[in-house]
Motif scaffolding. Structure first.
Motif, PDB file in Angstrom:
ATOM      1  N   PRO A  53     -11.949   6.250 -12.107  1.00 22.63           N
ATOM      2  CA  PRO A  53     -11.722   5.928 -13.518  1.00 22.63           C
ATOM      3  C   PRO A  53     -12.320   4.600 -13.961  1.00 22.63           C
ATOM      4  CG  PRO A  53      -9.689   5.750 -12.250  1.00 22.63           C
ATOM      5  CD  PRO A  53     -10.701   6.392 -11.356  1.00 22.63           C
ATOM      6  N   THR A  54     -12.550   3.683 -13.020  1.00 23.22           N
ATOM      7  CA  THR A  54     -13.275   2.438 -13.306  1.00 23.22           C
ATOM      8  C   THR A  54     -14.191   2.152 -12.127  1.00 23.22           C
ATOM      9  OG1 THR A  54     -11.717   0.903 -12.232  1.00 23.22           O
ATOM     10  CG2 THR A  54     -11.230   1.543 -14.511  1.00 23.22           C
ATOM     11  N   ARG A  55     -14.977   1.096 -12.244  1.00 18.17           N
ATOM     12  CA  ARG A  55     -15.819   0.631 -11.141  1.00 18.17           C
ATOM     13  C   ARG A  55     -15.328  -0.763 -10.764  1.00 18.17           C
ATOM     14  NH1 ARG A  55     -22.006   1.133 -12.516  1.00 18.17           N
ATOM     15  NH2 ARG A  55     -22.128   0.741 -10.269  1.00 18.17           N
ATOM     16  N   PRO A  56     -14.301  -0.838  -9.908  1.00 19.24           N
ATOM     17  CA  PRO A  56     -13.678  -2.132  -9.614  1.00 19.24           C
ATOM     18  C   PRO A  56     -14.585  -3.035  -8.776  1.00 19.24           C
ATOM     19  CG  PRO A  56     -12.312  -0.263  -8.896  1.00 19.24           C
ATOM     20  CD  PRO A  56     -13.680   0.259  -9.174  1.00 19.24           C
ATOM     21  N   THR A  57     -14.476  -4.351  -9.000  1.00 22.98           N
ATOM     22  CA  THR A  57     -15.078  -5.295  -8.057  1.00 22.98           C
ATOM     23  C   THR A  57     -14.200  -5.401  -6.821  1.00 22.98           C
ATOM     24  OG1 THR A  57     -13.980  -7.318  -8.856  1.00 22.98           O
ATOM     25  CG2 THR A  57     -15.991  -6.625 -10.006  1.00 22.98           C
ATOM     26  N   LYS A  58     -12.907  -5.070  -6.982  1.00 26.42           N
ATOM     27  CA  LYS A  58     -11.964  -5.085  -5.859  1.00 26.42           C
ATOM     28  C   LYS A  58     -10.730  -4.259  -6.219  1.00 26.42           C
ATOM     29  CE  LYS A  58     -10.525  -9.668  -7.450  1.00 26.42           C
ATOM     30  NZ  LYS A  58     -11.696  -9.781  -8.358  1.00 26.42           N
ATOM     31  N   VAL A  59     -10.109  -3.711  -5.182  1.00 26.63           N
ATOM     32  CA  VAL A  59      -8.804  -3.066  -5.321  1.00 26.63           C
ATOM     33  C   VAL A  59      -7.837  -3.838  -4.433  1.00 26.63           C
ATOM     34  CG1 VAL A  59      -7.431  -1.008  -4.807  1.00 26.63           C
ATOM     35  CG2 VAL A  59      -9.638  -0.776  -5.954  1.00 26.63           C
ATOM     36  N   ILE A  60      -6.761  -4.316  -5.023  1.00 28.35           N
ATOM     37  CA  ILE A  60      -5.749  -5.120  -4.350  1.00 28.35           C
ATOM     38  C   ILE A  60      -4.541  -4.227  -4.112  1.00 28.35           C
ATOM     39  CG2 ILE A  60      -4.209  -7.111  -4.624  1.00 28.35           C
ATOM     40  CD1 ILE A  60      -6.507  -8.134  -6.608  1.00 28.35           C
ATOM     41  N   ALA A  61      -4.057  -4.178  -2.880  1.00 25.77           N
ATOM     42  CA  ALA A  61      -2.962  -3.275  -2.528  1.00 25.77           C
ATOM     43  C   ALA A  61      -1.755  -4.069  -2.037  1.00 25.77           C
ATOM     44  CB  ALA A  61      -3.412  -2.280  -1.458  1.00 25.77           C
ATOM     45  N   LEU A  62      -0.591  -3.789  -2.621  1.00 26.63           N
ATOM     46  CA  LEU A  62       0.636  -4.519  -2.310  1.00 26.63           C
ATOM     47  C   LEU A  62       1.367  -3.927  -1.109  1.00 26.63           C
ATOM     48  CD1 LEU A  62       1.941  -6.944  -3.927  1.00 26.63           C
ATOM     49  CD2 LEU A  62       0.040  -5.788  -5.035  1.00 26.63           C
ATOM     50  N   PRO A  81       4.027 -12.072  -3.768  1.00 24.30           N
ATOM     51  CA  PRO A  81       3.394 -10.780  -3.496  1.00 24.30           C
ATOM     52  C   PRO A  81       2.592 -10.812  -2.197  1.00 24.30           C
ATOM     53  CG  PRO A  81       3.071 -11.403  -5.793  1.00 24.30           C
ATOM     54  CD  PRO A  81       3.659 -12.601  -5.097  1.00 24.30           C
ATOM     55  N   LEU A  82       2.771  -9.794  -1.378  1.00 24.94           N
ATOM     56  CA  LEU A  82       2.024  -9.646  -0.126  1.00 24.94           C
ATOM     57  C   LEU A  82       0.978  -8.564  -0.347  1.00 24.94           C
ATOM     58  CD1 LEU A  82       5.111  -9.580   2.284  1.00 24.94           C
ATOM     59  CD2 LEU A  82       3.752 -11.566   1.573  1.00 24.94           C
ATOM     60  N   TYR A  83      -0.302  -8.907  -0.141  1.00 27.50           N
ATOM     61  CA  TYR A  83      -1.337  -7.937  -0.493  1.00 27.50           C
ATOM     62  C   TYR A  83      -2.551  -8.017   0.415  1.00 27.50           C
ATOM     63  CZ  TYR A  83      -3.493 -11.892  -3.041  1.00 27.50           C
ATOM     64  OH  TYR A  83      -4.046 -13.100  -3.396  1.00 27.50           O
ATOM     65  N   GLN A 156      -4.237  -5.092  11.787  1.00 22.68           N
ATOM     66  CA  GLN A 156      -5.513  -4.575  11.281  1.00 22.68           C
ATOM     67  C   GLN A 156      -5.352  -3.845   9.932  1.00 22.68           C
ATOM     68  OE1 GLN A 156      -8.399  -3.132  14.329  1.00 22.68           O
ATOM     69  NE2 GLN A 156      -6.594  -2.976  15.644  1.00 22.68           N
ATOM     70  N   TRP A 157      -4.913  -4.589   8.939  1.00 19.32           N
ATOM     71  CA  TRP A 157      -4.718  -3.996   7.611  1.00 19.32           C
ATOM     72  C   TRP A 157      -6.032  -3.509   7.008  1.00 19.32           C
ATOM     73  CZ3 TRP A 157      -0.098  -2.775   5.728  1.00 19.32           C
ATOM     74  CH2 TRP A 157       1.029  -3.430   6.238  1.00 19.32           C
ATOM     75  N   ALA A 158      -7.067  -4.346   7.052  1.00 18.11           N
ATOM     76  CA  ALA A 158      -8.335  -4.005   6.401  1.00 18.11           C
ATOM     77  C   ALA A 158      -8.947  -2.742   7.000  1.00 18.11           C
ATOM     78  CB  ALA A 158      -9.317  -5.168   6.511  1.00 18.11           C
ATOM     79  N   ARG A 159      -8.911  -2.632   8.328  1.00 13.48           N
ATOM     80  CA  ARG A 159      -9.493  -1.457   8.975  1.00 13.48           C
ATOM     81  C   ARG A 159      -8.646  -0.217   8.720  1.00 13.48           C
ATOM     82  NH1 ARG A 159     -10.021  -0.026  15.388  1.00 13.48           N
ATOM     83  NH2 ARG A 159     -11.196   1.906  15.113  1.00 13.48           N
ATOM     84  N   ALA A 160      -7.331  -0.355   8.890  1.00 10.50           N
ATOM     85  CA  ALA A 160      -6.444   0.805   8.763  1.00 10.50           C
ATOM     86  C   ALA A 160      -6.500   1.435   7.379  1.00 10.50           C
ATOM     87  CB  ALA A 160      -5.009   0.394   9.082  1.00 10.50           C
ATOM     88  N   CYS A 226       0.341  -0.997  -6.768  1.00 10.13           N
ATOM     89  CA  CYS A 226       1.642  -1.657  -6.826  1.00 10.13           C
ATOM     90  C   CYS A 226       2.463  -1.559  -5.545  1.00 10.13           C
ATOM     91  CB  CYS A 226       2.454  -1.081  -7.981  1.00 10.13           C
ATOM     92  SG  CYS A 226       1.780  -1.511  -9.602  1.00 10.13           S
ATOM     93  N   GLY A 227       1.946  -0.856  -4.535  1.00  5.35           N
ATOM     94  CA  GLY A 227       2.729  -0.621  -3.332  1.00  5.35           C
ATOM     95  C   GLY A 227       3.448   0.712  -3.433  1.00  5.35           C
ATOM     96  N   THR A 228       4.058   1.135  -2.329  1.00  2.00           N
ATOM     97  CA  THR A 228       4.699   2.442  -2.315  1.00  2.00           C
ATOM     98  C   THR A 228       6.161   2.307  -1.933  1.00  2.00           C
ATOM     99  OG1 THR A 228       4.318   4.746  -1.656  1.00  2.00           O
ATOM    100  CG2 THR A 228       4.287   3.089   0.109  1.00  2.00           C
ATOM    101  N   SER A 229       6.887   3.434  -2.008  1.00  2.00           N
ATOM    102  CA  SER A 229       8.294   3.433  -1.671  1.00  2.00           C
ATOM    103  C   SER A 229       8.563   4.457  -0.573  1.00  2.00           C
ATOM    104  CB  SER A 229       9.131   3.714  -2.922  1.00  2.00           C
ATOM    105  OG  SER A 229      10.507   3.494  -2.676  1.00  2.00           O
TER     106      SER A 229
END
Length: 256
Positions: A53-62, A81-83, A156-160, A226-229
Protein backbone atom coordinates in the motif's frame (compact mmCIF):
# COMPACT_ATOMS: atom_id res chain seq x y z
CA UNK A 1 -9.56 13.20 7.72
CA UNK A 2 -12.15 11.73 5.36
CA UNK A 3 -12.67 7.96 5.49
CA UNK A 4 -11.10 6.53 2.33
CA UNK A 5 -9.24 3.41 1.29
CA UNK A 6 -6.11 4.04 -0.76
CA UNK A 7 -4.51 1.34 -2.86
CA UNK A 8 -1.38 0.99 -5.00
CA UNK A 9 -1.47 -1.17 -8.10
CA UNK A 10 0.19 -2.21 -11.31
CA UNK A 11 -1.71 -2.10 -14.61
CA UNK A 12 -0.35 -2.72 -18.08
CA UNK A 13 3.19 -2.57 -16.72
CA UNK A 14 2.71 0.79 -15.01
CA UNK A 15 2.24 1.55 -11.33
CA UNK A 16 -0.55 3.75 -10.07
CA UNK A 17 -2.68 4.49 -7.05
CA UNK A 18 -6.22 5.44 -6.23
CA UNK A 19 -9.19 5.02 -3.92
CA UNK A 20 -11.14 1.81 -3.54
CA UNK A 21 -14.87 2.12 -4.23
CA UNK A 22 -16.46 -1.31 -3.90
CA UNK A 23 -14.95 -3.43 -6.68
CA UNK A 24 -13.63 -0.40 -8.56
CA UNK A 25 -10.56 1.76 -8.15
CA UNK A 26 -10.68 5.48 -8.94
CA UNK A 27 -7.21 6.39 -10.20
CA UNK A 28 -5.42 9.43 -8.78
CA UNK A 29 -2.21 11.22 -9.68
CA UNK A 30 0.32 13.31 -7.80
CA UNK A 31 1.31 12.57 -4.21
CA UNK A 32 -0.91 10.22 -2.22
CA UNK A 33 0.20 11.97 0.98
CA UNK A 34 -0.09 15.49 -0.43
CA UNK A 35 -2.95 16.67 -2.64
CA UNK A 36 -3.71 13.80 -5.02
CA UNK A 37 -6.08 14.50 -7.89
CA UNK A 38 -8.51 12.10 -9.51
CA UNK A 39 -7.64 11.37 -13.15
CA UNK A 40 -11.17 10.35 -14.04
CA UNK A 41 -10.08 6.80 -14.91
CA UNK A 42 -11.89 3.97 -13.12
CA UNK A 43 -10.60 0.37 -13.17
CA UNK A 44 -12.10 -2.91 -12.06
CA UNK A 45 -10.24 -4.17 -9.01
CA UNK A 46 -9.80 -7.66 -10.46
CA UNK A 47 -7.87 -6.32 -13.47
CA UNK A 48 -5.20 -4.79 -11.24
CA UNK A 49 -2.16 -6.37 -9.59
CA UNK A 50 -1.99 -5.19 -5.99
CA UNK A 51 1.23 -3.68 -4.66
CA UNK A 52 2.23 -2.90 -1.09
CA UNK A 53 0.00 0.00 0.00
CA UNK A 54 3.01 2.33 0.35
CA UNK A 55 6.73 2.25 -0.44
CA UNK A 56 8.25 2.60 3.03
CA UNK A 57 11.82 3.69 3.69
CA UNK A 58 11.48 1.48 6.78
CA UNK A 59 9.00 -0.69 8.66
CA UNK A 60 9.29 -0.51 12.45
CA UNK A 61 7.91 -3.46 14.41
CA UNK A 62 6.97 -3.33 18.11
CA UNK A 63 7.60 -5.98 20.75
CA UNK A 64 5.63 -6.40 24.01
CA UNK A 65 3.12 -3.65 23.23
CA UNK A 66 -0.06 -5.44 24.35
CA UNK A 67 -1.05 -6.01 27.96
CA UNK A 68 -2.67 -9.41 27.31
CA UNK A 69 0.37 -10.99 25.63
CA UNK A 70 2.85 -9.40 28.01
CA UNK A 71 0.94 -10.75 31.00
CA UNK A 72 0.59 -14.21 29.43
CA UNK A 73 4.35 -14.41 28.80
CA UNK A 74 5.12 -12.79 32.19
CA UNK A 75 7.16 -10.06 30.51
CA UNK A 76 8.28 -6.97 32.42
CA UNK A 77 6.38 -3.78 31.60
CA UNK A 78 8.53 -1.77 29.17
CA UNK A 79 9.38 1.82 30.10
CA UNK A 80 9.60 2.79 26.43
CA UNK A 81 8.60 1.24 23.08
CA UNK A 82 10.70 -1.82 22.20
CA UNK A 83 11.15 -2.18 18.46
CA UNK A 84 13.12 -3.57 15.54
CA UNK A 85 13.31 -2.85 11.81
CA UNK A 86 11.95 -5.17 9.12
CA UNK A 87 14.21 -5.40 6.04
CA UNK A 88 12.90 -3.97 2.73
CA UNK A 89 13.27 -7.39 1.04
CA UNK A 90 10.57 -8.63 3.43
CA UNK A 91 7.86 -6.24 2.17
CA UNK A 92 5.06 -8.15 0.41
CA UNK A 93 1.76 -7.22 -1.23
CA UNK A 94 -1.62 -8.74 -0.46
CA UNK A 95 -2.28 -11.99 -2.32
CA UNK A 96 1.39 -12.78 -2.91
CA UNK A 97 2.86 -16.00 -1.44
CA UNK A 98 5.04 -15.95 1.68
CA UNK A 99 8.19 -17.86 0.74
CA UNK A 100 9.22 -20.80 2.89
CA UNK A 101 12.73 -20.10 4.23
CA UNK A 102 15.55 -22.35 3.04
CA UNK A 103 16.46 -23.00 6.68
CA UNK A 104 14.42 -25.21 8.97
CA UNK A 105 12.39 -23.89 11.90
CA UNK A 106 8.90 -22.97 13.05
CA UNK A 107 7.45 -20.09 11.03
CA UNK A 108 4.76 -18.09 12.87
CA UNK A 109 2.19 -15.49 11.90
CA UNK A 110 1.57 -12.29 13.86
CA UNK A 111 -1.47 -10.28 12.79
CA UNK A 112 -0.93 -6.58 13.44
CA UNK A 113 -2.16 -3.05 12.81
CA UNK A 114 0.19 -0.90 10.75
CA UNK A 115 0.38 2.88 11.25
CA UNK A 116 1.14 4.64 7.96
CA UNK A 117 3.03 7.92 8.27
CA UNK A 118 1.81 10.73 6.01
CA UNK A 119 4.03 13.66 6.92
CA UNK A 120 7.75 13.78 7.75
CA UNK A 121 8.20 13.93 11.50
CA UNK A 122 11.19 14.36 13.77
CA UNK A 123 10.80 14.73 17.55
CA UNK A 124 7.05 15.30 17.29
CA UNK A 125 5.11 16.05 20.46
CA UNK A 126 2.50 13.48 21.45
CA UNK A 127 -0.36 15.95 21.04
CA UNK A 128 0.70 16.63 17.43
CA UNK A 129 1.52 13.03 16.50
CA UNK A 130 -1.79 12.16 14.81
CA UNK A 131 -1.30 15.11 12.42
CA UNK A 132 1.57 13.06 10.96
CA UNK A 133 -0.44 9.84 10.50
CA UNK A 134 -1.99 9.24 7.08
CA UNK A 135 -3.88 6.07 7.91
CA UNK A 136 -3.75 2.41 8.84
CA UNK A 137 -3.17 -0.95 7.17
CA UNK A 138 -3.15 -4.67 7.98
CA UNK A 139 0.15 -6.48 8.40
CA UNK A 140 1.60 -9.91 9.18
CA UNK A 141 4.91 -9.80 11.07
CA UNK A 142 6.13 -13.26 9.98
CA UNK A 143 8.91 -14.76 12.10
CA UNK A 144 11.12 -17.86 12.23
CA UNK A 145 10.63 -18.35 15.97
CA UNK A 146 13.38 -20.95 16.44
CA UNK A 147 16.09 -18.52 15.31
CA UNK A 148 15.31 -15.75 17.79
CA UNK A 149 17.17 -17.03 20.82
CA UNK A 150 19.15 -19.88 19.27
CA UNK A 151 22.45 -18.17 20.07
CA UNK A 152 22.63 -17.33 23.76
CA UNK A 153 24.96 -14.40 23.12
CA UNK A 154 22.84 -12.55 20.54
CA UNK A 155 19.07 -12.29 19.99
CA UNK A 156 18.53 -12.56 16.21
CA UNK A 157 15.50 -10.31 15.72
CA UNK A 158 16.59 -8.89 12.35
CA UNK A 159 17.24 -12.31 10.81
CA UNK A 160 14.20 -14.05 12.30
CA UNK A 161 11.86 -11.38 10.95
CA UNK A 162 13.79 -10.26 7.87
CA UNK A 163 13.49 -13.16 5.42
CA UNK A 164 12.22 -12.44 1.92
CA UNK A 165 8.41 -11.87 1.90
CA UNK A 166 8.17 -11.81 5.73
CA UNK A 167 6.25 -8.51 5.94
CA UNK A 168 2.94 -8.73 4.07
CA UNK A 169 1.01 -5.43 4.20
CA UNK A 170 -2.27 -4.19 2.77
CA UNK A 171 -4.43 -4.44 0.89
CA UNK A 172 -5.22 -0.75 1.49
CA UNK A 173 -4.35 2.22 3.65
CA UNK A 174 -7.55 3.37 5.36
CA UNK A 175 -7.84 7.01 6.44
CA UNK A 176 -10.20 8.70 8.87
CA UNK A 177 -10.28 5.85 11.41
CA UNK A 178 -10.04 6.01 15.19
CA UNK A 179 -7.41 3.35 15.95
CA UNK A 180 -8.70 2.84 19.51
CA UNK A 181 -11.92 1.37 18.05
CA UNK A 182 -10.17 -1.22 15.84
CA UNK A 183 -9.94 -4.97 16.37
CA UNK A 184 -7.43 -7.34 14.77
CA UNK A 185 -8.58 -10.82 13.76
CA UNK A 186 -6.13 -13.36 12.32
CA UNK A 187 -7.44 -16.48 10.58
CA UNK A 188 -5.42 -19.58 9.76
CA UNK A 189 -7.10 -21.63 7.04
CA UNK A 190 -10.41 -19.99 7.94
CA UNK A 191 -10.20 -20.54 11.71
CA UNK A 192 -9.83 -17.48 13.97
CA UNK A 193 -6.57 -17.68 15.94
CA UNK A 194 -6.25 -14.06 17.08
CA UNK A 195 -8.96 -11.57 18.02
CA UNK A 196 -7.81 -8.60 20.06
CA UNK A 197 -8.56 -4.87 20.49
CA UNK A 198 -6.04 -2.16 19.63
CA UNK A 199 -7.22 -0.39 22.80
CA UNK A 200 -5.15 -2.97 24.75
CA UNK A 201 -1.87 -1.44 23.53
CA UNK A 202 0.66 -0.39 26.17
CA UNK A 203 1.69 2.59 23.99
CA UNK A 204 -1.01 4.35 21.97
CA UNK A 205 -0.63 5.37 18.33
CA UNK A 206 0.16 8.93 19.44
CA UNK A 207 2.80 7.75 21.88
CA UNK A 208 4.42 5.38 19.37
CA UNK A 209 4.72 8.03 16.66
CA UNK A 210 6.01 10.65 19.08
CA UNK A 211 8.52 8.47 20.93
CA UNK A 212 9.91 6.74 17.83
CA UNK A 213 10.24 10.10 16.06
CA UNK A 214 12.53 11.16 18.91
CA UNK A 215 14.93 8.42 17.77
CA UNK A 216 14.62 8.55 14.00
CA UNK A 217 12.89 10.67 11.38
CA UNK A 218 9.72 9.08 10.03
CA UNK A 219 8.97 9.67 6.36
CA UNK A 220 5.70 9.55 4.39
CA UNK A 221 4.91 5.93 3.62
CA UNK A 222 6.86 4.53 6.57
CA UNK A 223 4.93 1.95 8.58
CA UNK A 224 4.94 1.23 12.32
CA UNK A 225 3.65 -2.26 13.16
CA UNK A 226 1.94 -1.96 16.53
CA UNK A 227 2.94 -5.39 17.83
CA UNK A 228 0.73 -8.42 18.33
CA UNK A 229 -1.29 -10.06 21.08
CA UNK A 230 -2.23 -13.58 22.17
CA UNK A 231 -2.95 -16.32 19.64
CA UNK A 232 0.26 -16.30 17.58
CA UNK A 233 0.77 -19.69 15.93
CA UNK A 234 2.80 -21.59 13.37
CA UNK A 235 2.10 -21.98 9.66
CA UNK A 236 2.54 -25.06 7.49
CA UNK A 237 3.30 -24.94 3.75
CA UNK A 238 0.00 -24.29 2.01
CA UNK A 239 -1.55 -22.46 4.97
CA UNK A 240 -3.67 -19.39 4.21
CA UNK A 241 -3.20 -16.55 6.70
CA UNK A 242 -5.69 -13.68 6.75
CA UNK A 243 -5.38 -10.55 8.89
CA UNK A 244 -8.67 -8.67 9.11
CA UNK A 245 -9.23 -5.27 10.74
CA UNK A 246 -12.59 -3.51 10.78
CA UNK A 247 -12.61 -0.45 8.54
CA UNK A 248 -9.48 -1.57 6.67
CA UNK A 249 -10.23 -4.98 5.15
CA UNK A 250 -8.53 -8.35 4.91
CA UNK A 251 -4.89 -9.09 4.08
CA UNK A 252 -4.57 -12.61 2.64
CA UNK A 253 -1.34 -14.48 1.90
CA UNK A 254 -0.60 -18.16 1.49
CA UNK A 255 2.55 -19.64 3.02
CA UNK A 256 4.84 -21.72 0.84
Amino acid sequence: MQEQQWIRFERAGKTGFGTLDGNKVREHQGDMFGSPEATGSVFALDELKLLTPTRPTKVIALWNNFHALGEKLNLPVPAEPLYLLKAPNSFLAAGEPIRKPLCEGKVVFEGELGIVIGKTCTAVAEEAALDHVFGYTCANDVTVADILNRDASFAQWARAKGFDTFCPMGPVVATGLDPATLTVTTLLDGAARQHYPISDMRFSVQQLVSLISMDMTLHPGDVILCGTSVGVGSMKPGSLVEVEINGIGKLSNRFG
